[in-house]
Design a protein around this motif. Structure first.
Motif, PDB file in Angstrom:
ATOM      1  N   UNK A 118      -4.396  -3.631  -3.728  1.00 57.47           N
ATOM      2  CA  UNK A 118      -5.236  -4.634  -4.413  1.00 57.47           C
ATOM      3  C   UNK A 118      -4.405  -5.870  -4.740  1.00 57.47           C
ATOM      4  N   UNK A 119      -3.177  -5.652  -5.201  1.00 55.49           N
ATOM      5  CA  UNK A 119      -2.271  -6.751  -5.531  1.00 55.49           C
ATOM      6  C   UNK A 119      -2.054  -7.656  -4.317  1.00 55.49           C
ATOM      7  N   UNK A 120      -1.853  -7.026  -3.152  1.00 56.47           N
ATOM      8  CA  UNK A 120      -1.632  -7.799  -1.924  1.00 56.47           C
ATOM      9  C   UNK A 120      -2.913  -8.502  -1.486  1.00 56.47           C
ATOM     10  N   UNK A 121      -4.048  -7.788  -1.532  1.00 58.91           N
ATOM     11  CA  UNK A 121      -5.310  -8.369  -1.080  1.00 58.91           C
ATOM     12  C   UNK A 121      -5.722  -9.566  -1.937  1.00 58.91           C
ATOM     13  N   UNK A 122      -5.368  -9.533  -3.205  1.00 55.52           N
ATOM     14  CA  UNK A 122      -5.698 -10.664  -4.084  1.00 55.52           C
ATOM     15  C   UNK A 122      -4.759 -11.848  -3.902  1.00 55.52           C
ATOM     16  N   UNK A 123      -3.735 -11.673  -3.076  1.00 60.03           N
ATOM     17  CA  UNK A 123      -2.792 -12.769  -2.835  1.00 60.03           C
ATOM     18  C   UNK A 123      -1.733 -12.918  -3.904  1.00 60.03           C
ATOM     19  N   UNK A 124      -1.608 -11.926  -4.788  1.00 63.63           N
ATOM     20  CA  UNK A 124      -0.630 -12.025  -5.875  1.00 63.63           C
ATOM     21  C   UNK A 124       0.791 -11.754  -5.406  1.00 63.63           C
ATOM     22  N   UNK A 125       0.939 -11.252  -4.172  1.00 62.80           N
ATOM     23  CA  UNK A 125       2.280 -10.987  -3.653  1.00 62.80           C
ATOM     24  C   UNK A 125       3.014 -12.277  -3.288  1.00 62.80           C
ATOM     25  N   UNK A 126       2.292 -13.383  -3.267  1.00 58.86           N
ATOM     26  CA  UNK A 126       2.938 -14.698  -3.105  1.00 58.86           C
ATOM     27  C   UNK A 126       2.298 -15.673  -4.103  1.00 58.86           C
ATOM     28  N   UNK A 131       0.831  -1.206   0.000  1.00 59.78           N
ATOM     29  CA  UNK A 131       0.000   0.000   0.000  1.00 59.78           C
ATOM     30  C   UNK A 131       0.864   1.252   0.000  1.00 59.78           C
ATOM     31  N   UNK A 132       1.901   1.261   0.867  1.00 53.74           N
ATOM     32  CA  UNK A 132       2.750   2.443   0.995  1.00 53.74           C
ATOM     33  C   UNK A 132       3.632   2.656  -0.232  1.00 53.74           C
ATOM     34  N   UNK A 133       4.077   1.565  -0.854  1.00 47.65           N
ATOM     35  CA  UNK A 133       5.034   1.676  -1.962  1.00 47.65           C
ATOM     36  C   UNK A 133       4.341   1.862  -3.309  1.00 47.65           C
ATOM     37  N   UNK A 134       3.254   1.131  -3.532  1.00 50.36           N
ATOM     38  CA  UNK A 134       2.629   1.132  -4.862  1.00 50.36           C
ATOM     39  C   UNK A 134       1.212   1.697  -4.861  1.00 50.36           C
ATOM     40  N   UNK A 135       0.767   2.201  -3.718  1.00 51.08           N
ATOM     41  CA  UNK A 135      -0.542   2.829  -3.650  1.00 51.08           C
ATOM     42  C   UNK A 135      -1.689   1.830  -3.698  1.00 51.08           C
ATOM     43  N   UNK A 136      -2.814   2.279  -4.264  1.00 49.04           N
ATOM     44  CA  UNK A 136      -4.022   1.441  -4.316  1.00 49.04           C
ATOM     45  C   UNK A 136      -3.791   0.171  -5.117  1.00 49.04           C
ATOM     46  N   UNK A 137      -3.067   0.284  -6.223  1.00 50.06           N
ATOM     47  CA  UNK A 137      -2.778  -0.903  -7.047  1.00 50.06           C
ATOM     48  C   UNK A 137      -1.998  -1.935  -6.243  1.00 50.06           C
ATOM     49  N   UNK A 138      -1.035  -1.473  -5.448  1.00 55.72           N
ATOM     50  CA  UNK A 138      -0.264  -2.394  -4.619  1.00 55.72           C
ATOM     51  C   UNK A 138      -1.113  -3.041  -3.551  1.00 55.72           C
TER      52      UNK A 138
END
Length: 556
Positions: free
Chosen positions: A112-120, A103-110
């Motif tokens: 959403x990316x984390x919430x969708x589980x795409x960070x792993x 959230x802090x580094x990539x904003x809203x897109x980041x």
């Protein structure tokens, strides 16, 4: 009930068979008068996925045996893998709080990316499921095709139906004057000199070579299955580890999930001089030329799980770790990854002091990582209740540790002794400077009765503080499945070589009533095959124009 199909040669063919397994004649009446080349895939033998009236298991089999489904699965997996590359994966960072970092580094897109589980992505259930489905498709596709192919190739009949021969892509029909057995006997030797395995039956002949090349695709499938199993096995406990760990200089740190400990005896770093650096970097940044960790690896031999005792360690390996020169021991590798020259607090010797009189009641050593639980300072007893290596406050105003490293350590003591309440007094001690305003404004201070305290923990001089001069970060890896990954890759390469560099070639011919009928089939390199047939016929003084063998309107 649908029965088997009986050919005019008398052979009973299973339902779904395209060409008679014995003579090769097309079984569909609509094909009898056609002049198109015959489909020679699996020699026309029926596959299980072509079963009439399939049950539940057959439907599952048919789903995974479909090449179209396999392509869809591969495309979905590739798309999923691409999604995992939009932002860096969590595993690529040393110490982050993923819930806030994206959230802090990539904003809203980041976020959403984390919430969708795409960070792993690559450890997610859906990505692993796709890999499992691809593996199931490989297994079932192979079994559905390799068994009919094996049956067709190992039960080949020598004498084939005339229509089978004349509808091959390479065919020859001509007149001969010799007796059938005599003519066939003359061509056997030239065929064998070309590497063909020859079988004869009166005036009929079957010559075949490089049959093994037909198994190339299935060898590739075996390699892919082993490769996928090895990749999936990396997620099992004990088979894979990939962690970035901090090792302060002079400290021995336990490697998680193992009985091994690694000590950073000394870390050294050498920087480029101004003269050695490229002009664009001069005066802007300092670049390291070499950094090295003098490491010693120990294995715990006793008291490994008892926190009240010091583990008994035995040295098992020693190595000066540099970039691309890791320490290696029984499948474990420790790579030089990064470093930090910021001093790290290891221990302090605070004194319990009366804030009113300045009287010091006594000193004790407080280790940052493994402190004792109880200390004595004069008439006072200090019990360690909580430890926070990187102190911070939660949204509810409660103390938490933001990381496992002593960036801002805090210790909560219960002090008992004279002039204190019967239950003792709680006291927060901060060995390093922190945001005191944040702490003073919190409800913690009031809860602990901070305004009424007369005892303080203080460090008298720098001689009472022990720092580690630097910290090295090592990438510690264990990958016991990697040998199987390489085995799978090697088998895939073997299958590619088998399929690309050899071609399965077959020649059938019959001589009957003065007529010679020849048919030839290969899975690739038709031009080379045609030239080979012409050269063989020339050995027995039969002149044939190459193009006269082309029965398909031009070779592909």
């Amino acid at each position: 009930m649908i029965s088997n199909t009986k050919c005019e040669c008398g052979h009973q063919n299973p339902v779904g068979t395209v060409l008679c397994e014995a003579c090769g004649k097309p079984l569909d009446e609509k094909e009898w008068n056609s002049s198109e080349n015959l489909e020679m895939r699996y020699d026309g033998v029926a596959r299980r996925s072509q079963r009439v009236g399939p049950g539940v298991i057959d439907r599952v089999w048919n789903f995974f045996s479909s090449v179209k489904i396999a392509i869809y699965l591969i495309v979905l997996t590739l798309l999923g893998a691409m999604l995992g590359t939009i932002f860096p994966q969590e595993s690529t960072f040393l110490n982050i709080d993923a819930s806030t970092y994206y959230q802090e580094t990539y904003g809203t897109a980041g976020n959403i990316y984390y919430r969708l589980g795409l960070s792993h992505t690559y450890e997610s259930w859906w990505f692993v499921t796709l890999l499992v489905m691809i593996g199931a498709s490989l297994v079932i596709c192979s079994l559905d095709r390799v068994l009919p192919l094996y049956k067709a190739l190992t039960r080949q009949k020598i004498r084939k139906h005339r229509q089978f021969l004349t509808r091959q892509k390479l065919t020859l029909v001509t007149q001969v004057e010799e007796e059938p057995e005599v003519w066939v006997a003359r061509i056997v030797q030239p065929l064998r000199k070309k590497g063909y395995r020859v079988r004869t039956e009166g005036g009929a002949l079957l010559a075949e070579k490089h049959r093994f090349s037909r198994w190339g695709p299935y060898v590739i499938h075996i390699g892919l299955i082993i490769f996928l199993l090895a990749v999936l096995a990396r997620g099992l406990p004990g088979l894979n580890m990939d962690q970035h760990l901090a090792f302060p200089q002079g400290e021995t740190v336990k490697i998680p999930d193992t009985s091994l400990y690694l000590k950073n005896e000394k870390f050294t770093v050498e920087f480029y001089t101004e003269e050695e650096m490229p002009e664009e970097f001069r005066g802007i940044k300092v670049l390291p030329k070499l950094y090295e960790t003098r490491a010693v690896l120990y294995e715990c031999t006793a008291d490994c799980t008892d926190p009240s005792k010091e583990p008994q360690l035995t040295e098992v390996a020693r190595h000066d770790i540099q970039v691309n020169s890791p320490l290696s021991y029984q499948g474990l590798k420790a790579y030089q990854f990064d470093y930090d020259l910021t001093p790290v607090l290891r221990s302090v010797q605070p004194g319990l002091t009366n804030s009113s009189t300045g009287e010091i009641y006594g000193k004790f050593e407080l280790d940052m990582k493994n402190p004792q639980r109880s200390f004595q300072a004069g008439p006072y007893t200090l019990e360690l209740k909580e430890k926070y290596m990187d102190f911070g406050l939660s949204d509810e105003g409660q103390p938490v540790s933001k990381s496992p490293y002593p960036n801002a350590p805090a210790f909560l003591f219960l002090i008992k002794g004279p002039e204190l309440p019967a239950g003792g007094q709680q006291y927060f001690y901060f060995p390093k400077q922190i945001d005191k305003e944040q702490f003073q404004q919190s409800a913690i201070n009031d809860k602990l009765g901070g305004s009424g305290r007369f005892l303080e923990l203080e460090v008298g001089s720098m001689s009472d503080v022990d720092f580690s001069e630097s910290t090295t970060y090592l990438n510690v890896r264990v990958d016991r499945a990697m040998p199987f990954v390489w085995v799978g890759a090697g088998i895939i390469m073997l299958g590619l070589i088998l399929g690309f560099y050899w071609q399965h070639r077959r020649i059938w011919l019959t001589v009957d009533g003065g007529e010679l009928v020849l048919g030839g089939h290969t899975n690739k390199n038709w031009f080379g095959f045609r030239r080979e047939i012409v050269s063989i016929l020339q050995k027995i003084d039969m002149t044939v124009d190459e193009k006269s063998l082309d029965n398909g309107g031009g070779l592909a």
